[in-house]
Design a protein around this motif. Structure first.
Motif, PDB file in Angstrom:
ATOM      1  N   PRO A   1       0.795  -1.241   0.000  1.00  0.00           N
ATOM      2  CA  PRO A   1       0.000   0.000   0.000  1.00  0.00           C
ATOM      3  C   PRO A   1       0.820   1.280   0.000  1.00  0.00           C
ATOM      4  CG  PRO A   1      -0.819  -1.556   1.633  1.00  0.00           C
ATOM      5  CD  PRO A   1       0.499  -2.075   1.173  1.00  0.00           C
ATOM      6  N   SER A   2       2.085   1.202   0.460  1.00  0.00           N
ATOM      7  CA  SER A   2       2.904   2.408   0.541  1.00  0.00           C
ATOM      8  C   SER A   2       4.381   2.032   0.566  1.00  0.00           C
ATOM      9  CB  SER A   2       2.559   3.209   1.794  1.00  0.00           C
ATOM     10  OG  SER A   2       3.484   4.256   2.005  1.00  0.00           O
ATOM     11  N   PHE A   3       5.231   2.883  -0.037  1.00  0.00           N
ATOM     12  CA  PHE A   3       6.682   2.677   0.003  1.00  0.00           C
ATOM     13  C   PHE A   3       7.350   3.558   1.055  1.00  0.00           C
ATOM     14  CE2 PHE A   3       6.389   1.855  -4.826  1.00  0.00           C
ATOM     15  CZ  PHE A   3       6.051   0.526  -4.601  1.00  0.00           C
ATOM     16  N   THR A   4       6.597   4.401   1.721  1.00  0.00           N
ATOM     17  CA  THR A   4       7.225   5.450   2.523  1.00  0.00           C
ATOM     18  C   THR A   4       7.118   5.242   4.030  1.00  0.00           C
ATOM     19  OG1 THR A   4       5.202   6.779   2.403  1.00  0.00           O
ATOM     20  CG2 THR A   4       6.871   7.163   0.715  1.00  0.00           C
ATOM     21  N   THR A   5       6.474   4.166   4.484  1.00  0.00           N
ATOM     22  CA  THR A   5       6.380   3.939   5.917  1.00  0.00           C
ATOM     23  C   THR A   5       7.489   3.000   6.372  1.00  0.00           C
ATOM     24  OG1 THR A   5       4.887   2.038   5.727  1.00  0.00           O
ATOM     25  CG2 THR A   5       3.882   4.214   5.815  1.00  0.00           C
ATOM     26  N   PRO A   6       8.043   3.228   7.554  1.00  0.00           N
ATOM     27  CA  PRO A   6       9.128   2.364   8.054  1.00  0.00           C
ATOM     28  C   PRO A   6       8.726   0.902   8.156  1.00  0.00           C
ATOM     29  CG  PRO A   6       9.024   4.397   9.327  1.00  0.00           C
ATOM     30  CD  PRO A   6       7.811   4.392   8.438  1.00  0.00           C
ATOM     31  N   PHE A   7       7.459   0.634   8.511  1.00  0.00           N
ATOM     32  CA  PHE A   7       7.009  -0.759   8.623  1.00  0.00           C
ATOM     33  C   PHE A   7       7.199  -1.494   7.308  1.00  0.00           C
ATOM     34  CE2 PHE A   7       3.547  -3.730   7.652  1.00  0.00           C
ATOM     35  CZ  PHE A   7       3.803  -4.706   8.596  1.00  0.00           C
TER      36      PHE A   7
END
Length: 337
Positions: free
Chosen positions: A70-76
């Motif tokens: 869903p996203s490339f920008t979260t640390p998880f």
């Protein structure tokens, strides 16, 4: 620019099947000398530059692994992707990252499968709806799920309820008498289960649950698991002139924003208010932040290994497991009172 020559044009020029061209490119001995000469001549005449995909057509082995996220920008997500990246080096696969978007990831997955560009896929934090299931089955794509579960697929599910419970249990055992939580403004499986586990821990220890101590930010980006959300939630506590002694943030990123907001208000961690997070991202160590470790990097490695296994042996029994998180105790939750 001149048009790129394809393997189909080579096959047409040499008057052979595409699979024959592929066998020549792979150095197969199952091609007559005369046929090989015809294919080689066609390659030279057309100035064909074979791609990895073309060389693998004859073997029909998967060659492109996609990570739908869903996203490339979260640390998880980044920690999981690091594990995938490091393990993929050992496999004869190319890797493609596909951003489904965080608002409607299932629709993004459907668009991805409609393109038909990958031979195997890891779905990260994306629930498999009936439509997505039908797409995977129709394309017969080997798939591994991370942080979601489905009876038809290999999966590595995260036990968010257990993580939330560990957080509540830890803060109670530290001796805090008023305990709150920064939740996410957008409901998701992870946010709901962490909150449920946290509340159950407080109930089991006969702690008072004050609704004023449960706040969320207003930012919906990344489902409310952001620095901005943590920052905004602290100012909501301040506006009501009512802070708990300890606050559990739904993830470490929220905790970063919360700690900054507290510093702006002249409050220290943990002297004035204890803070803990969730995920154990790299930054949490340097903030001395108590957190919950989900073993994200390890899950990325394991999911990739499992995908390699089912590519080789698709008939293998499904591997379905739930990963239990662990508490990482640091200085941000010391009871200084």
């Amino acid at each position: 620019m001149s048009k790129k020559v394809t393997i189909y044009e080579v096959a047409k020029k040499a008057e052979v099947a595409i699979s024959t061209v592929s066998r020549v490119l792979n150095g197969s001995e199952n091609v007559s000398k005369a046929t090989k000469i015809k294919v080689d001549d066609a390659i030279k005449e057309l100035n064909f530059r074979p791609q990895v995909n073309a060389r693998k057509l004859a073997s029909k082995q998967p060659q492109m692994l996609a990570i739908a996220v869903p996203s490339f920008t979260t640390p998880f997500f980044n920690e999981v992707l690091k594990g995938v990246k490091d393990e993929i080096k050992k496999m004869d696969l190319d890797i493609m990252l596909y951003n489904t978007g965080s608002k409607n990831p299932e629709e993004g997955v459907q668009n991805f499968f409609d393109r038909g560009t990958a031979d195997a896929v890891i779905l990260l934090s994306i629930d498999v709806s009936d439509q997505v299931h039908e797409l995977i089955q129709a394309t017969q794509t080997p798939a591994v799920l991370v942080n979601s579960a489905h009876s038809s697929y290999n999966y590595f599910m995260l036990n968010d309820y257990k993580g939330g419970y560990l957080a509540g249990e830890h803060l109670v055992k530290q001796g805090f008498e008023s305990i709150g939580m920064i939740t996410s403004i957008v409901e998701s499986h992870a946010s709901t289960e962490r909150k449920r586990g946290f509340k159950d821990a407080l109930k089991n220890f006969k702690m008072n649950i004050d609704k004023d101590f449960f706040q969320s930010g207003d930012t919906t980006k990344h489902g409310g698991f952001t620095e901005e959300a943590g920052f905004e939630a602290i100012y909501k506590y301040d506006k009501q002139c009512k802070f708990p002694e300890a606050i559990f943030c739904s993830n470490d990123t929220q905790a970063v924003g919360a700690i900054y907001a507290l510093s702006k208000l002249g409050l220290k961690v943990p002297e004035d208010i204890a803070i803990m997070g969730y995920d154990n991202i790299k930054l949490s160590k340097y903030l001395d932040l108590t957190t919950i470790d989900q073993k994200m990097y390890t899950i990325g490695v394991q999911a990739t290994k499992r995908l390699a296994e089912i590519i080789q042996k698709p008939e293998d029994e499904l591997y379905q497991t739930t990963i239990n998180p662990v508490l990482v105790k640091r200085g941000s939750t010391e009871n200084k009172q």
